[in-house]
Design an enzyme around this catalytic site. Structure first.
Site, PDB file in Angstrom:
ATOM      1  N   ASP A  65       0.845  -1.188   0.000  1.00 16.41           N
ATOM      2  CA  ASP A  65       0.000   0.000   0.000  1.00 16.41           C
ATOM      3  C   ASP A  65       0.887   1.248   0.000  1.00 16.41           C
ATOM      4  OD1 ASP A  65      -2.204   1.908   1.040  1.00 16.41           O
ATOM      5  OD2 ASP A  65      -3.273   0.000   1.019  1.00 16.41           O
ATOM      6  N   ASP A  74      -0.923   1.973  18.339  1.00 17.58           N
ATOM      7  CA  ASP A  74      -1.839   0.850  18.184  1.00 17.58           C
ATOM      8  C   ASP A  74      -1.350  -0.175  17.159  1.00 17.58           C
ATOM      9  OD1 ASP A  74      -4.089  -0.061  19.461  1.00 17.58           O
ATOM     10  OD2 ASP A  74      -5.523   1.118  18.315  1.00 17.58           O
ATOM     11  N   GLN A  93      16.051  -1.113  -5.378  1.00 16.94           N
ATOM     12  CA  GLN A  93      14.879  -1.489  -4.596  1.00 16.94           C
ATOM     13  C   GLN A  93      15.197  -2.739  -3.772  1.00 16.94           C
ATOM     14  OE1 GLN A  93      11.946  -2.087  -7.711  1.00 16.94           O
ATOM     15  NE2 GLN A  93      10.998  -0.134  -7.250  1.00 16.94           N
ATOM     16  N   HIS A 112      -3.334   6.237   3.896  1.00 19.57           N
ATOM     17  CA  HIS A 112      -4.183   5.103   3.555  1.00 19.57           C
ATOM     18  C   HIS A 112      -3.684   3.769   4.117  1.00 19.57           C
ATOM     19  CE1 HIS A 112      -5.852   2.099   0.640  1.00 19.57           C
ATOM     20  NE2 HIS A 112      -6.877   2.917   0.568  1.00 19.57           N
ATOM     21  N   ASN A 126      -5.528  -2.817  24.670  1.00 23.70           N
ATOM     22  CA  ASN A 126      -4.426  -1.986  25.162  1.00 23.70           C
ATOM     23  C   ASN A 126      -4.922  -0.619  25.629  1.00 23.70           C
ATOM     24  OD1 ASN A 126      -5.079  -0.976  22.641  1.00 23.70           O
ATOM     25  ND2 ASN A 126      -2.959  -0.693  21.977  1.00 23.70           N
ATOM     26  N   THR A 128      -6.313   1.601  24.001  1.00 26.20           N
ATOM     27  CA  THR A 128      -6.004   2.618  22.998  1.00 26.20           C
ATOM     28  C   THR A 128      -6.759   2.339  21.712  1.00 26.20           C
ATOM     29  OG1 THR A 128      -3.781   2.927  23.892  1.00 26.20           O
ATOM     30  CG2 THR A 128      -4.142   3.669  21.640  1.00 26.20           C
ATOM     31  N   ASN A 212     -13.963   0.870  -6.632  1.00 29.40           N
ATOM     32  CA  ASN A 212     -15.001   1.813  -6.203  1.00 29.40           C
ATOM     33  C   ASN A 212     -15.720   2.512  -7.354  1.00 29.40           C
ATOM     34  OD1 ASN A 212     -14.275   1.292  -3.531  1.00 29.40           O
ATOM     35  ND2 ASN A 212     -12.778   2.938  -3.507  1.00 29.40           N
ATOM     36  N   ALA A 222      -7.577  -7.398  -8.330  1.00 27.33           N
ATOM     37  CA  ALA A 222      -8.549  -8.345  -7.777  1.00 27.33           C
ATOM     38  C   ALA A 222      -9.092  -9.269  -8.857  1.00 27.33           C
ATOM     39  CB  ALA A 222      -9.693  -7.584  -7.106  1.00 27.33           C
ATOM     40  N   ALA A 227      -6.198 -14.173  -6.943  1.00 28.26           N
ATOM     41  CA  ALA A 227      -6.515 -13.139  -5.954  1.00 28.26           C
ATOM     42  C   ALA A 227      -7.950 -13.303  -5.478  1.00 28.26           C
ATOM     43  CB  ALA A 227      -6.329 -11.753  -6.553  1.00 28.26           C
ATOM     44  N   SER A 294     -11.216  -0.551  -0.172  1.00 28.55           N
ATOM     45  CA  SER A 294      -9.932  -0.629   0.535  1.00 28.55           C
ATOM     46  C   SER A 294     -10.110  -0.998   1.995  1.00 28.55           C
ATOM     47  CB  SER A 294      -9.201   0.714   0.459  1.00 28.55           C
ATOM     48  OG  SER A 294      -8.529   0.873  -0.745  1.00 28.55           O
TER      49      SER A 294
END
Length: 369
Positions: A65, A74, A93, A112, A126, A128, A212, A222, A227, A294
């Site tokens: 992502d 968290d 890379q 995101h 926790n 939180t 979307n 997808a 997938a 997402s």
């Protein structure tokens, strides 16, 4: 094959300004996380019903992502080493550790991935924020997007790196624009398709957002063979207005909570965001409410993590996810529909599906809370 074609996020943030109060909801009886009361998505996928059997201990979910806030209170307890594949310039890379800021050290609107990561495996109990679907799973942050877009080649590299470095599940809350399936169908683009096949061959599940654009079929990646395509539902278990229908040739498709994307923030999905980036209208400092496929996708990736933590094979994890998903309204299982695929993912039912290894053979031990 072009090296300039770019992906855009499957869920550009759909949540509009909130008209309701965004103060913390009452903590759910099962955890002491202050925002648990707003996490209707956990209830829809019946996450807590699964936790007596598995909380994800030992399973690793790569969030491919925009990167993750590695210091978020968290999340940091559940992180493993990650990698960065975008913004590398002339550097080899990977050129970073998966932090959302990227090689330039700047936040270029890349909150995101942190939101996605929290849905998968925010630390529970926790005191939180929120709880993840698989609160004891590990998150592998893999940054392949910058400013909401990235190349097929960088995404493919992130997929392969994740599979090579121990990911059980790869979450891809990203997708091409409607119609880009033509690039892979015609063979003009194959890097991501081949990378998904590579990950599957290593026993890694790939879970990807349907998209979307409200079209009848899953967007790529997808759409690609291997997938699991995830469509979005609202809190009433209706298809979200923006969601693609979860249709693809291999029928590996389910639905999960992704929000309404309309007026009320609390009808969307609350999760972690980088420190201080919560919106004034909806969020708190370190949390916010987003909507999109997402957000649906990491709910399913979290369920997959619960299953891998039980010592299951990839084939068995996929069977458990698809066979136990339930159709809204009827509750039927094992029935495919063009609106919900095999139905809404059901963690409580999935962890009871045959195929779990004996407790002593599971990753991370018995995985009991």
């Amino acid at each position: 094959m072009s090296h300039n074609r770019r992906f855009t996020l499957a869920a550009s943030l759909l949540g509009a300004a909130a008209l309701l109060s965004t103060s913390a909801g009452l903590a759910h009886a099962g955890t002491d996380d202050p925002l648990r009361g707003d996490q209707w998505g956990l209830d829809q996928v019946r996450a807590e019903q699964a936790w007596s059997a598995s909380t994800g201990t030992g399973a690793v979910v790569a969030v491919v992502d925009t990167g993750v806030d590695l210091t978020h209170p968290d999340l940091k307890g559940n992180l493993v080493s990650g990698a960065t594949f975008t913004g590398c310039g002339k550097q080899a890379q990977p050129c970073g550790n998966g932090d959302f800021r990227g090689p330039d050290g700047q936040n270029n609107g890349d909150e995101h991935g942190t939101h996605v990561a929290g849905i998968v495996a925010a630390v529970a109990n926790n005191g939180t924020g929120v709880a993840g679907v698989a609160p004891n799973a590990r998150i592998m942050p893999v940054k392949v997007l910058e400013e909401g877009s990235g190349t097929f080649e960088d995404i493919a590299a992130g997929i392969r790196w994740s599979a090579d470095h121990g990911a059980d599940v790869i979450n891809m809350s990203l997708g091409g624009l409607a119609g880009t399936q033509a690039l892979t169908i015609t063979g003009l683009e194959s890097s991501v398709t081949d990378a998904i096949a590579y990950a599957n061959a290593k026993g890694t599940a790939v879970v990807a957002a349907a998209g979307n654009s409200a079209t009848p079929v899953c967007s790529t990646p997808a759409w690609e063979a291997g997938a699991i395509c995830v469509a979005s539902t609202d809190r009433n278990e209706l298809k979200s207005w923006f969601s693609e229908l979860p249709n693809k040739p291999d029928l590996k498709a389910v639905a999960a909570p992704g929000g309404a994307g309309l007026i009320s923030c609390k009808d969307d999905i609350v999760s972690t965001v980088p420190a201080g980036t919560g919106s004034a209208s909806c969020g708190q400092r370190d949390y916010d409410y987003y909507a999109g496929t997402s957000m649906a996708t990491p709910h399913v990736a979290g369920v997959a993590a619960l299953l891998f933590a039980q010592g299951r094979t990839l084939a068995n994890v996929e069977d458990a996810l698809l066979d136990t998903a339930r159709q809204p309204g009827t509750g039927l299982r094992g029935v495919y529909s063009p609106v919900y695929g095999w139905g809404i993912a059901d963690a409580g039912a999935a962890v009871q599906y045959a195929g779990a290894a004996p407790a002593k053979g599971r990753k991370g031990g018995t995985d009991k809370r």
